[in-house]
Design an enzyme around this catalytic site. Structure first.
Site, PDB file in Angstrom:
ATOM      1  N   ASP A 105      34.414  32.075  -9.962  1.00 21.50           N
ATOM      2  CA  ASP A 105      35.659  31.398 -10.327  1.00 21.50           C
ATOM      3  C   ASP A 105      36.808  32.038  -9.544  1.00 21.50           C
ATOM      4  O   ASP A 105      36.605  33.007  -8.823  1.00 21.50           O
ATOM      5  CB  ASP A 105      35.899  31.498 -11.854  1.00 21.50           C
ATOM      6  CG  ASP A 105      36.674  30.284 -12.373  1.00 21.50           C
ATOM      7  OD1 ASP A 105      36.201  29.610 -13.296  1.00 21.50           O
ATOM      8  OD2 ASP A 105      37.736  29.985 -11.788  1.00 21.50           O
ATOM      9  N   ILE A 106      38.008  31.500  -9.701  1.00 23.70           N
ATOM     10  CA  ILE A 106      39.159  31.980  -8.939  1.00 23.70           C
ATOM     11  C   ILE A 106      39.694  33.296  -9.503  1.00 23.70           C
ATOM     12  O   ILE A 106      40.388  34.043  -8.830  1.00 23.70           O
ATOM     13  CB  ILE A 106      40.279  30.900  -8.935  1.00 23.70           C
ATOM     14  CG1 ILE A 106      41.443  31.279  -8.008  1.00 23.70           C
ATOM     15  CG2 ILE A 106      40.817  30.662 -10.337  1.00 23.70           C
ATOM     16  CD1 ILE A 106      41.175  31.035  -6.551  1.00 23.70           C
ATOM     17  N   LYS A 121      38.854  11.459  -8.928  1.00 22.43           N
ATOM     18  CA  LYS A 121      37.475  11.212  -9.361  1.00 22.43           C
ATOM     19  C   LYS A 121      36.957   9.910  -8.750  1.00 22.43           C
ATOM     20  O   LYS A 121      35.810   9.816  -8.314  1.00 22.43           O
ATOM     21  CB  LYS A 121      37.369  11.174 -10.892  1.00 22.43           C
ATOM     22  CG  LYS A 121      37.634  12.517 -11.559  1.00 22.43           C
ATOM     23  CD  LYS A 121      36.690  13.603 -11.032  1.00 22.43           C
ATOM     24  CE  LYS A 121      36.898  14.937 -11.709  1.00 22.43           C
ATOM     25  NZ  LYS A 121      36.051  15.988 -11.122  1.00 22.43           N
ATOM     26  N   GLY A 154      33.733  27.535 -10.683  1.00 17.92           N
ATOM     27  CA  GLY A 154      34.495  27.189 -11.887  1.00 17.92           C
ATOM     28  C   GLY A 154      33.714  27.570 -13.135  1.00 17.92           C
ATOM     29  O   GLY A 154      33.767  26.905 -14.166  1.00 17.92           O
ATOM     30  N   TYR A 164      44.348  12.748 -11.478  1.00 14.62           N
ATOM     31  CA  TYR A 164      42.987  13.235 -11.760  1.00 14.62           C
ATOM     32  C   TYR A 164      41.988  12.087 -11.623  1.00 14.62           C
ATOM     33  O   TYR A 164      40.966  12.220 -10.951  1.00 14.62           O
ATOM     34  CB  TYR A 164      42.978  13.790 -13.177  1.00 14.62           C
ATOM     35  CG  TYR A 164      41.632  14.156 -13.741  1.00 14.62           C
ATOM     36  CD1 TYR A 164      41.082  13.388 -14.774  1.00 14.62           C
ATOM     37  CD2 TYR A 164      40.924  15.262 -13.284  1.00 14.62           C
ATOM     38  CE1 TYR A 164      39.849  13.735 -15.323  1.00 14.62           C
ATOM     39  CE2 TYR A 164      39.704  15.607 -13.844  1.00 14.62           C
ATOM     40  CZ  TYR A 164      39.178  14.838 -14.864  1.00 14.62           C
ATOM     41  OH  TYR A 164      37.962  15.171 -15.427  1.00 14.62           O
ATOM     42  N   GLY A 214      35.261  27.965 -16.766  1.00  7.28           N
ATOM     43  CA  GLY A 214      35.849  26.792 -17.441  1.00  7.28           C
ATOM     44  C   GLY A 214      35.030  26.303 -18.621  1.00  7.28           C
ATOM     45  O   GLY A 214      33.973  26.865 -18.943  1.00  7.28           O
ATOM     46  N   GLN A 215      35.529  25.210 -19.243  1.00  6.97           N
ATOM     47  CA  GLN A 215      34.886  24.708 -20.481  1.00  6.97           C
ATOM     48  C   GLN A 215      33.443  24.290 -20.227  1.00  6.97           C
ATOM     49  O   GLN A 215      32.554  24.651 -20.997  1.00  6.97           O
ATOM     50  CB  GLN A 215      35.682  23.493 -21.015  1.00  6.97           C
ATOM     51  CG  GLN A 215      35.155  22.983 -22.343  1.00  6.97           C
ATOM     52  CD  GLN A 215      35.682  21.616 -22.745  1.00  6.97           C
ATOM     53  OE1 GLN A 215      36.282  20.891 -21.931  1.00  6.97           O
ATOM     54  NE2 GLN A 215      35.463  21.240 -23.989  1.00  6.97           N
TER      55      GLN A 215
END
Ligand code: VAH
Length: 314
Positions: free
Chosen positions: A32-33, A144, A6, A140, A9-10
């Protein structure tokens, strides 16, 4: 060597840059994807990996002699409510694959991000403690909460060295966030520079725990380089920076852009924000591995506006 899943990402992109600075470009493999973030993709070794595909993860770890994985791929709170089963599948499968690679001794150490989204509407809202009532109301947040239980289980049962932080909302300028409820605190700076105005999808008094990306990256490196015996919590550490409302961030922006205008049009993300705490107690992190944050709201505003300005002229 380090693998970041990932990496476009951010958080993943900032971790990639920082870890390459510390360990050398050739020792940090980004993946990443897709090739979503070309600047990141062209900054060093990059592999296309589907975090839900165990075989390709295993092959990549063998190919590059990976001993540490940062799993930064996930579907965040707002997108997760639109695609619940996709969020469950991606967030959980990717975690199991990485935990099982460590259980099989294919890798030695794992970082996995949790979030203040593990807390729910019945959690004490102010100074939320490390251990407390957790009844998350988003998919989400459920991933988690369950993910934290599995991390602790794999540590206790299989001696897996997995470490985790409950990130607050993160504010950064290098890479846009994707599909979070706290994304307003990033969008507002972009809009302030573009149109000197912002229509906020949360109400003006919605107080949320937030943090500048540099503080979050600093905490992540501190946790990952701590001695194992210092890491007393193997579910996930509370992590706290500052808390503010859309009204307060708008006032901070007005110190530099006096004409800045904010309007409010709460959408479905208001319910998500209402279910989260307003402030977090991170005394465990401060005691166990001497964490402390550095950036307050006006510092963040200075950093965001000046870096976004110079980025726009590039
Ligand atoms: C989100 N940025 O908004 C993420 C984060 C605490 C918020 O988990 O979903």
């Amino acid at each position: 060597k380090i693998l970041i899943i990932g990496a476009c990402g951010q958080i993943g992109s900032e971790l990639t840059y920082k870890l390459r600075e510390i360990y050398g470009n050739q020792n940090v493999i980004a993946s990443d994807i897709n090739y979503n973030n070309l600047e990141l993709v062209n900054s060093g070794t990059f592999e296309i990996i589907d975090a839900m595909d165990y075989a390709s993860l295993k092959i990549c770890c063998e190919k590059h002699n990976i001993d540490t994985i940062y799993l930064m791929a996930a579907i965040l709170s707002a997108t997760g409510e639109k695609y619940p089963m996709k969020a469950w599948d991606l967030n959980m499968q990717s975690l199991f694959h990485v935990l099982n690679l460590a259980k099989a001794k294919a890798v030695k150490k794992i970082f996995w991000p949790s979030s203040i989204a593990v807390f729910g509407p019945t959690t004490p809202k102010q100074d939320t403690p490390q251990r407390t009532v957790m009844e998350p109301t988003t998919v989400y947040g459920i991933t988690k909460q369950v993910g934290e239980r599995w991390c602790e289980y794999y540590h206790e049962k299989y001696d897996v060295d997995v470490r985790s932080l409950r990130y607050p909302g993160l504010i950064s300028w290098k890479t846009l966030p994707g599909g979070g409820t706290t994304d307003y605190a990033v969008e507002i700076y972009h809009e302030a520079l573009k149109t000197n105005s912002y229509e906020c999808f949360l109400s003006e008094d919605t107080e949320l725990p937030m943090m500048y990306m540099d503080d979050a990256i600093d905490a992540t490196i501190k946790l990952m380089t701590a001695n194992p015996e210092q890491v007393k919590i193997r579910s996930s550490y509370n992590l706290s920076g500052i808390s503010f409302t859309p009204k307060q961030i708008a006032n901070s922006i007005r110190k530099q852009l006096p004409e800045f205008k904010i309007t409010y049009k709460p959408d479905f993300r208001q319910n998500i924000a209402n279910s989260w705490p307003s402030s977090i107690n991170d005394s465990n992190a401060r005691e166990d591995w001497n964490w402390k944050h550095n950036f307050d709201l006006d510092n963040i505003t200075n950093q965001m506006l000046s870096n976004l300005k110079s980025k726009r002229t590039d």
